[in-house]
Design an enzyme around this catalytic site. Structure first.
Site, PDB file in Angstrom:
ATOM      1  N   GLN A 352       0.890  -1.265  -0.013  1.00 32.00           N
ATOM      2  CA  GLN A 352       0.052   0.159   0.081  1.00 32.00           C
ATOM      3  C   GLN A 352       0.856   1.312  -0.003  1.00 32.00           C
ATOM      4  O   GLN A 352       0.591   2.228  -0.700  1.00 32.00           O
ATOM      5  CB  GLN A 352      -0.887  -0.079   1.101  1.00 32.00           C
ATOM      6  CG  GLN A 352      -1.902  -1.120   1.102  1.00 32.00           C
ATOM      7  CD  GLN A 352      -2.875  -1.057   2.385  1.00 32.00           C
ATOM      8  OE1 GLN A 352      -3.460  -0.089   2.694  1.00 32.00           O
ATOM      9  NE2 GLN A 352      -2.765  -1.994   3.133  1.00 32.00           N
ATOM     10  N   SER A 387      -6.696   0.753   4.119  1.00 25.35           N
ATOM     11  CA  SER A 387      -7.277   0.007   2.796  1.00 25.35           C
ATOM     12  C   SER A 387      -7.582  -1.517   3.258  1.00 25.35           C
ATOM     13  O   SER A 387      -7.176  -2.082   4.173  1.00 25.35           O
ATOM     14  CB  SER A 387      -6.174  -0.569   1.671  1.00 25.35           C
ATOM     15  OG  SER A 387      -6.779  -1.005   0.946  1.00 25.35           O
ATOM     16  N   ASP A 396     -11.287  -6.909  -5.936  1.00 24.32           N
ATOM     17  CA  ASP A 396     -11.567  -6.234  -7.086  1.00 24.32           C
ATOM     18  C   ASP A 396     -11.693  -7.350  -8.144  1.00 24.32           C
ATOM     19  O   ASP A 396     -10.942  -8.151  -8.452  1.00 24.32           O
ATOM     20  CB  ASP A 396     -10.445  -4.998  -7.558  1.00 24.32           C
ATOM     21  CG  ASP A 396     -10.304  -3.950  -6.185  1.00 24.32           C
ATOM     22  OD1 ASP A 396     -10.963  -3.776  -5.543  1.00 24.32           O
ATOM     23  OD2 ASP A 396      -9.207  -3.280  -6.363  1.00 24.32           O
ATOM     24  N   GLU A 442     -16.681   2.860  -6.686  1.00 27.60           N
ATOM     25  CA  GLU A 442     -15.830   1.887  -7.380  1.00 27.60           C
ATOM     26  C   GLU A 442     -16.693   0.455  -7.419  1.00 27.60           C
ATOM     27  O   GLU A 442     -16.765  -0.468  -6.747  1.00 27.60           O
ATOM     28  CB  GLU A 442     -14.600   1.506  -6.298  1.00 27.60           C
ATOM     29  CG  GLU A 442     -13.616   2.743  -6.269  1.00 27.60           C
ATOM     30  CD  GLU A 442     -12.401   2.257  -5.432  1.00 27.60           C
ATOM     31  OE1 GLU A 442     -12.443   0.923  -4.873  1.00 27.60           O
ATOM     32  OE2 GLU A 442     -11.462   2.791  -5.345  1.00 27.60           O
TER      33      GLU A 442
HETATM   34 ZN    ZN Z   1     -10.391  -2.260  -4.212  1.00 26.06          ZN
END
Ligand code: ZN
Length: 473
Positions: A352, A387, A396, A442
């Site tokens: 990250q 995160s 994702d 998102e």
């Molecule tokens: Zn993500």
């Protein structure tokens, strides 16, 4: 020289005027004295033995006829009995052999190969009727982990691993195998709620499958050139999925029921749709700008995400999230969304930092100040420790070359958004909620919280922040 011969010692009289025919009369041979020339009527001549009396002749005739009829009846009865026995014996005669299929598959995975074999026996009468050969394809599908999906115009067979799907174009001889167009020997069709597919279907469509010692060929040739079709008795599997009513959804949320109606057989995955009770808090944990993960936090049970996009290192997620994602993408493929893949899973704290710093550096190269670059980066990329990807619960996934917001209005993205809760996932950063989540929309970022919470969050239209605030508080 006339001589009268008196038979029966009676004189001839003329009393019997009506001549009675004497059946017994025959002219004697070589007897020149007989018949006497002066006999004036046959019945003047009566003979005794060895000639019989034939006066009753008409009566005897009836008797013979009736005897003959009786004989005829008996003959018919006996014949019928024998014929019956004969046919009984015929039907008992050796039944046609059962169909036996020995199927061997070779599965290539992880660099090695394993083979599986199965023997399927099918009684002749169910395997062959009306000149159609019925192949036990449902059992083979089970054996191969294939599920039937699609609709009746275009049934699909989809395997529980990526990149294996077979799509039939009903009414034509076209079949798509992993997207490539192939031709069958005859068109497929649907009748009586069954899909009929020509015999060569399995041979051309399924990779790595060998049929061996199949005894159908001998049986086929005894019948006059049957059309050879597989009968796939699974139209029911093609019926649309029952979308849960809000009541059903709440029931599911409260009871963690396994009664969500999937097209795929996900029974093996059902155990992963809710995390174990003792870990429930870890899985529902809020991670954002104000709720950080420690730099040292490391998820305990990272598991490879098998649907990671091909050009990337295999991503990982926590066991329950990984298995639920696997199930979700199996089901997605069953609904025709075959191109979704995972682009990101677990990210370490160190990763990250480097991602965040890389983005800041790029913006500064384009002229932004450190403050501007940091603020702009923070909108798209969480600060290290903030995160969800560090938790191993965020995944994702999308079907575009890069993650873009348009994915949310594409069929693949819409399907995921509308169905993720069945598998325990939520769209973590919904459109129009940036002021709450602190992160832009998102549509590709899914967070695993378990089905119990996911269904309620979906039904109420909440963000995880709101859910914590309004429901869990
Ligand atoms: Zn993500």
């Amino acid at each position: 020289m006339k001589e009268l011969i008196y038979i029966n010692n009676k004189r001839p009289t003329n009393q019997n005027k009506r001549p009675v025919r004497d059946y017994n009369y025959r002219p004697a041979r070589n007897n020149y004295n007989y018949p006497p020339a002066n006999i004036n009527s046959y019945n003047q001549v009566r003979r005794t033995a060895p000639y019989r009396q034939f006066g009753k002749r008409p009566k005897n005739y009836i008797k013979y006829v009736s005897r003959f009829l009786l004989f005829l009846v008996f003959t018919v009865i006996i014949f019928a009995v024998f014929a019956g026995l004969f046919f009984l014996n015929l039907t008992k005669k050796t039944p046609p052999p059962d169909f036996i299929y020995a199927i061997e598959t070779v599965i290539y995975a992880g660099g090695g190969e394993t083979s599986k074999t199965i023997n399927i026996t099918m009684p002749h009468e169910t395997g062959f009727a009306n000149n159609v050969h019925y192949f036990p394809i449902n059992q083979i599908m089970d054996f191969l982990d294939f599920n039937l999906a699609g609709d009746t115009s275009e049934p699909s067979f989809i395997r529980k691993s990526p990149n294996e799907d077979i799509k039939l174009e009903i009414g034509s001889n076209i079949v798509y195998i992993n997207g490539a167009k192939n031709h069958l020997t005859a068109p497929s069709f649907i009748a009586d709620n069954n899909i009929y597919v020509p015999l060569d279907f399995i041979l051309t469509s399924f990779n790595n499958i060998k049929l061996k010692d199949v005894n159908i060929l001998a049986a086929e040739r005894n019948d006059d050139q049957p059309e050879l079709y597989f009968k796939i008795n699974a139209i029911a599997a093609l019926s649309p999925i029952d979308e849960s009513t809000p009541e059903n959804a709440l029931f599911l949320a409260l009871h963690g029921s396994d009664s969500v109606n999937f097209r795929a057989d996900l029974s093996a995955y059902e155990q992963y749709f809710n995390p174990p009770q003792e870990q429930a808090n870890e899985y529902i944990k809020l991670i954002n700008q104000t709720n950080h993960l420690d730099a040292e936090y490391f998820p305990p049970d990272l598991t490879v995400l098998i649907d990671t996009r091909g050009d990337r290192e295999p991503n990982q997620a926590r066991l329950y999230a990984a298995k639920a994602a696997e199930a979700m993408l199996i089901e997605a493929r069953m609904h025709g969304h075959t191109n979704i893949s995972i682009t990101s899973g677990y990210r370490s704290y160190a990763t990250q930092i480097s991602i965040f710093n890389h983005n800041v550096a790029q913006l500064m190269n384009n002229g932004a100040s450190l403050e501007e670059a940091t603020a702009q980066t923070a909108l798209a990329i969480a600060y290290p420790g903030q995160s969800e990807h560090q938790s191993g619960l965020a995944i994702d996934m999308h079907s575009n070359t890069a993650a873009t917001r348009t994915f949310g209005s594409q069929p693949d993205g819409i399907w995921l958004a509308e169905n993720a809760h069945h598998f325990g996932f939520i769209v973590r950063y919904p459109d129009g909620k940036t002021h709450i989540t602190g992160i832009q929309y998102e549509p590709w970022h899914f967070r695993y919280v378990g089905r119990f919470h996911a269904i309620q969050i979906y039904q109420r239209g909440l963000t995880l922040e709101e859910y914590h605030e309004q429901v869990l508080r």
